[in-house]
Design an enzyme around this catalytic site. Sequence first.
Site, PDB file in Angstrom:
ATOM      1  N   GLY A  43      51.281  12.021  71.808  1.00 54.20           N
ATOM      2  CA  GLY A  43      50.658  13.357  72.719  1.00 54.20           C
ATOM      3  C   GLY A  43      49.602  13.976  72.165  1.00 54.20           C
ATOM      4  N   GLU A  96      49.096  18.108  66.244  1.00 54.67           N
ATOM      5  CA  GLU A  96      50.110  18.011  67.201  1.00 54.67           C
ATOM      6  C   GLU A  96      49.806  18.772  68.325  1.00 54.67           C
ATOM      7  OE1 GLU A  96      52.285  16.043  68.401  1.00 54.67           O
ATOM      8  OE2 GLU A  96      54.292  16.486  67.464  1.00 54.67           O
ATOM      9  N   ASP A  97      50.672  18.106  69.626  1.00 52.65           N
ATOM     10  CA  ASP A  97      50.393  18.711  70.685  1.00 52.65           C
ATOM     11  C   ASP A  97      51.254  19.967  70.935  1.00 52.65           C
ATOM     12  OD1 ASP A  97      52.813  17.275  70.605  1.00 52.65           O
ATOM     13  OD2 ASP A  97      52.363  15.993  72.523  1.00 52.65           O
ATOM     14  N   ASP A 100      58.236  22.609  68.504  1.00 52.79           N
ATOM     15  CA  ASP A 100      59.203  23.109  69.316  1.00 52.79           C
ATOM     16  C   ASP A 100      60.287  23.619  67.992  1.00 52.79           C
ATOM     17  OD1 ASP A 100      61.396  23.913  71.033  1.00 52.79           O
ATOM     18  OD2 ASP A 100      61.736  21.696  71.593  1.00 52.79           O
ATOM     19  N   LYS A 128      56.016  26.921  70.767  1.00 55.58           N
ATOM     20  CA  LYS A 128      57.521  27.211  71.339  1.00 55.58           C
ATOM     21  C   LYS A 128      57.880  28.017  70.080  1.00 55.58           C
ATOM     22  CE  LYS A 128      58.412  24.012  74.713  1.00 55.58           C
ATOM     23  NZ  LYS A 128      59.429  23.028  75.345  1.00 55.58           N
ATOM     24  N   PHE A 150      59.780  23.740  79.469  1.00 52.30           N
ATOM     25  CA  PHE A 150      59.461  22.251  79.208  1.00 52.30           C
ATOM     26  C   PHE A 150      57.808  21.942  80.129  1.00 52.30           C
ATOM     27  CE2 PHE A 150      59.286  17.874  79.441  1.00 52.30           C
ATOM     28  CZ  PHE A 150      59.667  17.450  78.118  1.00 52.30           C
ATOM     29  N   VAL A 151      56.783  21.705  79.219  1.00 48.56           N
ATOM     30  CA  VAL A 151      55.667  21.695  79.834  1.00 48.56           C
ATOM     31  C   VAL A 151      54.996  20.163  79.674  1.00 48.56           C
ATOM     32  CG1 VAL A 151      54.877  24.013  79.386  1.00 48.56           C
ATOM     33  CG2 VAL A 151      54.696  22.243  77.558  1.00 48.56           C
ATOM     34  N   ASP A 157      54.307  14.651  77.656  1.00 48.51           N
ATOM     35  CA  ASP A 157      54.949  13.844  78.702  1.00 48.51           C
ATOM     36  C   ASP A 157      56.438  14.676  79.103  1.00 48.51           C
ATOM     37  OD1 ASP A 157      56.083  12.836  75.991  1.00 48.51           O
ATOM     38  OD2 ASP A 157      57.109  11.589  77.388  1.00 48.51           O
ATOM     39  N   ARG A 163      51.144  12.450  81.030  1.00 46.64           N
ATOM     40  CA  ARG A 163      50.432  12.466  79.840  1.00 46.64           C
ATOM     41  C   ARG A 163      48.957  12.635  80.500  1.00 46.64           C
ATOM     42  NH1 ARG A 163      52.973  11.656  75.159  1.00 46.64           N
ATOM     43  NH2 ARG A 163      54.647   9.843  75.363  1.00 46.64           N
TER      44      ARG A 163
END
Length: 180
Positions: A43, A96-97, A100, A128, A150-151, A157, A163
């Site tokens: 990601g 990192e993308d 969470d 998040k 959820f994005v 993805d 993606r």
Amino acid sequence: MEEIIERVVLNSEEIEEVCRNLANQINIDYKGKRLLLVGVLKGSVPFLSCLMKYINVELMVDYVYVNSYKGHEKEMVIVHKDLDINFSGLDVLVVEDIIDTGFTLYKIIEMLKGKDVASCEIIVLLDKIENRKLGSIKPKYIGKIIPNEFVVGFGLDYKELYRNLPIIGVLNKNLYRGKR
Ligand code: IMP
Ligand code: MG
């Protein structure tokens, strides 16, 4: 794209702007140092690519690939690909993308702990924060804090899809009906 995305979180221009601002801060903080950007596959690839265009200190790039899943009692993280570059003495920035619960980055930081790195920090495009389970994992740089939705897009993805979207948006709930 209307059916996939319920609400846009960051459009292309905003993503570019966030990357430029984060890089400006990195350029100040790491002036005169040599950085190793460690991208978390898959990601983080678009984010890392965008970010490094604006970084002007010496840098190297490597990638790790980990997967997390729910085990019997706790979150399990499997390492598929470790670092190739000899990171001894380098200032490491894990890219990192999204963060969470924090389990994925916890595992990566554990992998790097005790190794001979000059420093080890985390940069995330999205956070998040309200969903965090491991409070000890604190990114040094955060692009944007988002609610617990959820994005997808720009590397993020849903079942390996989306993606490639040039924007980041909340996935239409009709596409997964509560199941991620
Ligand atoms: P954590 O281990 O719970 O912090 O989760 C981090 C990983 O979960 C990220 O690397 C993503 O792959 C994935 N993830 C978490 N939230 C989202 C999301 O909203 N969209 C896509 N992937 C997500
Ligand atoms: Mg990921």
